[in-house]
Design an enzyme around this catalytic site. Structure first.
Site, PDB file in Angstrom:
ATOM      1  NE  ARG A 227      -2.477  -0.708   3.497  1.00  0.00           N
ATOM      2  CZ  ARG A 227      -3.181  -1.226   4.698  1.00  0.00           C
ATOM      3  NH1 ARG A 227      -4.513  -1.202   4.661  1.00  0.00           N
ATOM      4  NH2 ARG A 227      -2.611  -1.241   5.833  1.00  0.00           N
TER       5      ARG A 227
ATOM      6  NE  ARG B 185      -2.609   3.209   5.089  1.00  0.00           N
ATOM      7  CZ  ARG B 185      -3.424   2.533   5.536  1.00  0.00           C
ATOM      8  NH1 ARG B 185      -4.766   2.560   4.839  1.00  0.00           N
ATOM      9  NH2 ARG B 185      -3.527   1.934   6.582  1.00  0.00           N
TER      10      ARG B 185
ATOM     11  NE  ARG C 259      -0.552  -0.256  11.385  1.00  0.00           N
ATOM     12  CZ  ARG C 259      -0.284  -0.030  10.415  1.00  0.00           C
ATOM     13  NH1 ARG C 259      -0.798  -1.313   9.365  1.00  0.00           N
ATOM     14  NH2 ARG C 259       0.467   0.640   9.714  1.00  0.00           N
TER      15      ARG C 259
END
Length: 180
Positions: free
Chosen positions: A122, A124, A135
């Site tokens: 992704r 990000r 996470r």
């Protein structure tokens, strides 16, 4: 419900559109607050950058406010909340105040190796591999207990999230008693 990178956000948008309700993403709301430099953003920026979870009181405030908006009066789909059993209890209280209850909890199940690949792809700022792995560790510790919590309440609907987006959407709708 599901681990980071399982497709919750994508599926929330598809399902919300199919069901005619708003998709409420606490993660997107928090990322927007950080990007805008708001007071909320200042409070949560460091927590999010390290892969931690925003505290329950602050999340309850964000969710209560969002569910109070007119577009959520006919139903809603939560994406990324609750993430802990404490948040689940708070959500129950918020819904009780509104004289509402959950219809179902969809669990998107995806192997961890796939989750890491998806998240890192992704690109990000908060999707570096070490943050993603942290996470996932936090998810296993804090959020996985919700699986049993909602299973005991007969609300959990398990969906194999390691398929195409359309297949996952169709399976999720079927689990909710709807057609794609």
């Amino acid at each position: 419900l599901g681990a980071p990178g399982c497709g919750k956000g994508t599926q929330a948008e598809f399902l919300a559109s199919s069901l005619g309700v708003p998709a409420i993403s606490t993660g997107a709301m928090l990322r927007d607050a950080v990007a805008l430099g708001s007071a909320l953003g200042s409070k949560v920026e460091g927590i999010m950058a390290s892969g931690g979870l925003v505290d329950d009181g602050l999340m309850a405030e964000v969710v209560r406010e969002r569910l109070g908006r007119p577009d959520a009066s006919g139903g809603f789909l939560l994406d990324g909340y609750p993430r802990t059993t404490g948040q689940a209890a708070t959500l129950d209280s918020i819904l009780e105040e509104r004289q509402e209850k959950l219809d179902a909890v969809v669990l998107l199940e995806v192997p961890e190796t796939v989750l890491v690949e998806r998240a890192v792809a992704r690109k990000r700022a908060d999707d570096r591999e070490e943050v993603v792995r942290e996470r996932l560790r936090v998810y296993r510790e804090k959020t996985e207990p919700l699986v049993e919590h909602y299973e005991r309440r007969n609300l959990l609907r398990r969906v194999d999230g390691n398929r195409t987006m359309r297949e996952v959407t169709a399976a999720s709708l079927k689990m909710l008693g709807r057609q794609a």
